[in-house]
Write a protein that holds these residues in place. Structure first.
Motif, PDB file in Angstrom:
ATOM      1  N   GLY A   1      23.023   8.705   4.129  1.00  0.00           N
ATOM      2  CA  GLY A   1      23.025   7.656   5.146  1.00  0.00           C
ATOM      3  C   GLY A   1      21.973   6.609   4.836  1.00  0.00           C
ATOM      4  O   GLY A   1      20.782   6.915   4.800  1.00  0.00           O
ATOM      5  N   MET A   2      22.406   5.371   4.622  1.00  0.00           N
ATOM      6  CA  MET A   2      21.492   4.290   4.273  1.00  0.00           C
ATOM      7  C   MET A   2      20.923   3.644   5.531  1.00  0.00           C
ATOM      8  O   MET A   2      21.668   3.322   6.467  1.00  0.00           O
ATOM      9  CB  MET A   2      22.210   3.241   3.424  1.00  0.00           C
ATOM     10  CG  MET A   2      22.784   3.781   2.124  1.00  0.00           C
ATOM     11  SD  MET A   2      21.527   4.545   1.055  1.00  0.00           S
ATOM     12  CE  MET A   2      20.555   3.098   0.600  1.00  0.00           C
ATOM     13  N   VAL A   3      19.598   3.437   5.536  1.00  0.00           N
ATOM     14  CA  VAL A   3      18.938   2.808   6.686  1.00  0.00           C
ATOM     15  C   VAL A   3      18.120   1.623   6.201  1.00  0.00           C
ATOM     16  O   VAL A   3      17.380   1.717   5.226  1.00  0.00           O
ATOM     17  CB  VAL A   3      18.058   3.817   7.464  1.00  0.00           C
ATOM     18  CG1 VAL A   3      18.924   4.877   8.111  1.00  0.00           C
ATOM     19  CG2 VAL A   3      17.028   4.474   6.568  1.00  0.00           C
ATOM     20  N   ARG A   4      18.254   0.512   6.910  1.00  0.00           N
ATOM     21  CA  ARG A   4      17.535  -0.714   6.515  1.00  0.00           C
ATOM     22  C   ARG A   4      17.259  -1.535   7.764  1.00  0.00           C
ATOM     23  O   ARG A   4      18.055  -2.382   8.166  1.00  0.00           O
ATOM     24  CB  ARG A   4      18.356  -1.504   5.492  1.00  0.00           C
ATOM     25  CG  ARG A   4      19.821  -1.695   5.853  1.00  0.00           C
ATOM     26  CD  ARG A   4      20.623  -2.358   4.756  1.00  0.00           C
ATOM     27  NE  ARG A   4      20.098  -3.660   4.394  1.00  0.00           N
ATOM     28  CZ  ARG A   4      20.556  -4.369   3.373  1.00  0.00           C
ATOM     29  NH1 ARG A   4      21.549  -3.921   2.627  1.00  0.00           N
ATOM     30  NH2 ARG A   4      20.042  -5.553   3.093  1.00  0.00           N
ATOM     31  N   MET A   5      16.132  -1.278   8.373  1.00  0.00           N
ATOM     32  CA  MET A   5      15.727  -1.963   9.596  1.00  0.00           C
ATOM     33  C   MET A   5      14.358  -2.600   9.403  1.00  0.00           C
ATOM     34  O   MET A   5      13.536  -2.099   8.637  1.00  0.00           O
ATOM     35  CB  MET A   5      15.695  -0.978  10.766  1.00  0.00           C
ATOM     36  CG  MET A   5      17.063  -0.577  11.276  1.00  0.00           C
ATOM     37  SD  MET A   5      17.913  -1.961  12.070  1.00  0.00           S
ATOM     38  CE  MET A   5      19.358  -1.131  12.730  1.00  0.00           C
ATOM     39  N   PRO A   6      14.059  -3.701  10.134  1.00  0.00           N
ATOM     40  CA  PRO A   6      12.798  -4.412   9.914  1.00  0.00           C
ATOM     41  C   PRO A   6      11.597  -3.815  10.617  1.00  0.00           C
ATOM     42  O   PRO A   6      10.464  -4.207  10.332  1.00  0.00           O
ATOM     43  CB  PRO A   6      13.093  -5.811  10.458  1.00  0.00           C
ATOM     44  CG  PRO A   6      14.129  -5.585  11.520  1.00  0.00           C
ATOM     45  CD  PRO A   6      14.985  -4.451  11.010  1.00  0.00           C
ATOM     46  N   ASP A   7      11.808  -2.865  11.536  1.00  0.00           N
ATOM     47  CA  ASP A   7      10.681  -2.320  12.288  1.00  0.00           C
ATOM     48  C   ASP A   7      10.845  -0.813  12.453  1.00  0.00           C
ATOM     49  O   ASP A   7      11.954  -0.280  12.358  1.00  0.00           O
ATOM     50  CB  ASP A   7      10.585  -2.986  13.658  1.00  0.00           C
ATOM     51  CG  ASP A   7      11.809  -2.712  14.505  1.00  0.00           C
ATOM     52  OD1 ASP A   7      11.792  -1.725  15.265  1.00  0.00           O
ATOM     53  OD2 ASP A   7      12.809  -3.453  14.385  1.00  0.00           O
TER      54      ASP A   7
ATOM     55  N   GLN B   1      15.536   2.050   2.633  1.00  0.00           N
ATOM     56  CA  GLN B   1      15.344   0.798   1.910  1.00  0.00           C
ATOM     57  C   GLN B   1      14.046   0.127   2.379  1.00  0.00           C
ATOM     58  O   GLN B   1      14.019  -0.649   3.336  1.00  0.00           O
ATOM     59  CB  GLN B   1      16.557  -0.107   2.097  1.00  0.00           C
ATOM     60  CG  GLN B   1      17.823   0.541   1.524  1.00  0.00           C
ATOM     61  CD  GLN B   1      18.983  -0.426   1.419  1.00  0.00           C
ATOM     62  OE1 GLN B   1      19.835  -0.469   2.285  1.00  0.00           O
ATOM     63  NE2 GLN B   1      19.006  -1.191   0.335  1.00  0.00           N
ATOM     64  N   VAL B   2      12.970   0.440   1.679  1.00  0.00           N
ATOM     65  CA  VAL B   2      11.644  -0.067   2.033  1.00  0.00           C
ATOM     66  C   VAL B   2      11.622  -1.589   2.031  1.00  0.00           C
ATOM     67  O   VAL B   2      10.940  -2.216   2.851  1.00  0.00           O
ATOM     68  CB  VAL B   2      10.584   0.483   1.058  1.00  0.00           C
ATOM     69  CG1 VAL B   2       9.211  -0.107   1.353  1.00  0.00           C
ATOM     70  CG2 VAL B   2      10.531   2.002   1.123  1.00  0.00           C
ATOM     71  N   CYS B   3      12.376  -2.203   1.126  1.00  0.00           N
ATOM     72  CA  CYS B   3      12.375  -3.662   0.995  1.00  0.00           C
ATOM     73  C   CYS B   3      12.835  -4.379   2.260  1.00  0.00           C
ATOM     74  O   CYS B   3      12.533  -5.563   2.446  1.00  0.00           O
ATOM     75  CB  CYS B   3      13.253  -4.085  -0.182  1.00  0.00           C
ATOM     76  SG  CYS B   3      14.792  -3.161  -0.339  1.00  0.00           S
ATOM     77  N   MET B   4      13.531  -3.686   3.143  1.00  0.00           N
ATOM     78  CA  MET B   4      14.016  -4.297   4.376  1.00  0.00           C
ATOM     79  C   MET B   4      13.084  -4.052   5.559  1.00  0.00           C
ATOM     80  O   MET B   4      13.348  -4.531   6.667  1.00  0.00           O
ATOM     81  CB  MET B   4      15.422  -3.772   4.696  1.00  0.00           C
ATOM     82  CG  MET B   4      16.413  -3.902   3.552  1.00  0.00           C
ATOM     83  SD  MET B   4      16.556  -5.588   2.886  1.00  0.00           S
ATOM     84  CE  MET B   4      17.344  -6.419   4.265  1.00  0.00           C
ATOM     85  N   LEU B   5      12.007  -3.294   5.340  1.00  0.00           N
ATOM     86  CA  LEU B   5      11.023  -3.030   6.392  1.00  0.00           C
ATOM     87  C   LEU B   5       9.916  -4.071   6.306  1.00  0.00           C
ATOM     88  O   LEU B   5       9.341  -4.306   5.238  1.00  0.00           O
ATOM     89  CB  LEU B   5      10.443  -1.627   6.216  1.00  0.00           C
ATOM     90  CG  LEU B   5       9.412  -1.158   7.242  1.00  0.00           C
ATOM     91  CD1 LEU B   5      10.038  -1.037   8.625  1.00  0.00           C
ATOM     92  CD2 LEU B   5       8.809   0.193   6.804  1.00  0.00           C
ATOM     93  N   ASP B   6       9.608  -4.714   7.418  1.00  0.00           N
ATOM     94  CA  ASP B   6       8.552  -5.724   7.455  1.00  0.00           C
ATOM     95  C   ASP B   6       7.257  -5.152   6.861  1.00  0.00           C
ATOM     96  O   ASP B   6       6.830  -4.049   7.238  1.00  0.00           O
ATOM     97  CB  ASP B   6       8.318  -6.146   8.912  1.00  0.00           C
ATOM     98  CG  ASP B   6       7.435  -7.380   9.039  1.00  0.00           C
ATOM     99  OD1 ASP B   6       6.390  -7.442   8.360  1.00  0.00           O
ATOM    100  OD2 ASP B   6       7.788  -8.281   9.813  1.00  0.00           O
ATOM    101  N   PRO B   7       6.638  -5.859   5.917  1.00  0.00           N
ATOM    102  CA  PRO B   7       5.440  -5.338   5.241  1.00  0.00           C
ATOM    103  C   PRO B   7       4.313  -4.914   6.177  1.00  0.00           C
ATOM    104  O   PRO B   7       3.517  -4.036   5.822  1.00  0.00           O
ATOM    105  CB  PRO B   7       5.004  -6.508   4.353  1.00  0.00           C
ATOM    106  CG  PRO B   7       6.269  -7.244   4.061  1.00  0.00           C
ATOM    107  CD  PRO B   7       7.087  -7.133   5.325  1.00  0.00           C
TER     108      PRO B   7
END
Length: 260
Positions: free
Chosen positions: A14-20, A42-48
């Motif tokens: 299951g792929m997860v890509r959320m900003p928060d 997907q770390v790249c989609m999480l706000d730094p």
């Protein structure tokens, strides 16, 4: 210990890509509830601002001890980062609980097809792979080529990635016709025969749905899905519940019964 290797059946990831973190946590739990065998984070989609050891560790702990596939590509919040910075973020996520890290096939030498054969950058890739293995983690090498590729082209590339030290190989091509999608199924069988490591082979483009659903039946070690289709997670990955039903309820084995 969680692992993407040596499973008797393909893993529904299951792929997860959320900003928060709150929405990421909800996405993880929804994937688990749907029946995912593993989580793709997907770390790249999480706000730094949220990429702290504490937050990543907390999110990974919510994955119910399932194996965690980590990507940190040049997309999303990473568009202005160097490849070196993307690597450090990937290593951080693995230290915080990730199981398998995705090393881009064109790492340190970006190309439109994400395929890189330049000797110096390949050498540097192998050094990153060694660092990940020294952590006791697994490596998948990936290319999203954005073009159609023949069976021989895909197999040749996959063998290169196996030689670089990949524990798993991932290649995503474009399929733009019914004929190309049927060839992709044949490519999957060819990869199974040619490789000594497990693989994930996928299609994008206009004709991808059959292969995305059936790739695991033809030899892929895992398949990617989402809890739901939305603007963040996109629309080209099947829903986990559909993949789960397909793989759990259909008998794809050869019929051995001989009838008169």
């Amino acid at each position: 210990m969680a692992s993407f290797l040596n499973h008797s059946k393909p893993l529904v990831t299951g792929m997860v890509r959320m900003p928060d973190p709150e929405n990421m946590l909800a996405a993880i739990r929804n994937c688990i509830w749907d029946g995912a065998d593993a989580i793709g984070f997907q770390v790249c989609m999480l706000d730094p601002q949220y990429r702290t050891d504490k937050t990543l560790t907390k999110l990974f702990s919510a994955c119910a001890e399932k194996p965690i596939y980590v990507t940190n590509f040049r997309v999303g919040f990473n568009e202005r980062l160097t490849d070196e910075q993307c690597v450090e973020g990937l290593l951080q996520a693995l230290r915080c609980g990730g199981t398998m890290g995705d090393v881009m096939g064109d790492l340190f030498n970006p190309t439109p097809t994400e395929i890189n054969r330049e000797p110096e950058s390949v050498k540097r890739q192998k050094e990153v792979i060694d660092r990940i293995h020294d952590m006791g983690k697994e490596v998948i090498i990936s290319s999203h080529t954005k073009i159609p590729m023949t069976i021989n082209e895909v197999v040749e590339l996959a063998l290169e990635y196996q030689e670089r030290g990949a524990d798993m190989v991932k290649i995503v091509i474009n399929s733009l016709s019914e004929e190309q999608e049927m060839e992709a199924l044949q490519t999957t069988r060819a990869l199974k025969k040619a490789l000594d490591v497990p693989f994930l082979f996928l299609c994008n483009g206009s004709h991808y749905k059959i292969h995305r659903a059936m790739g695991a039946v033809f030899g892929c070690a895992m398949t990617l899905g989402v809890h739901e289709h939305d603007p963040i997670h996109g629309y080209n990955q099947p829903r986990i519940t559909a993949l789960r039903y397909l793989l759990d309820h259909f008998d794809f084995t050869p019929d051995r019964v001989m009838l008169d």
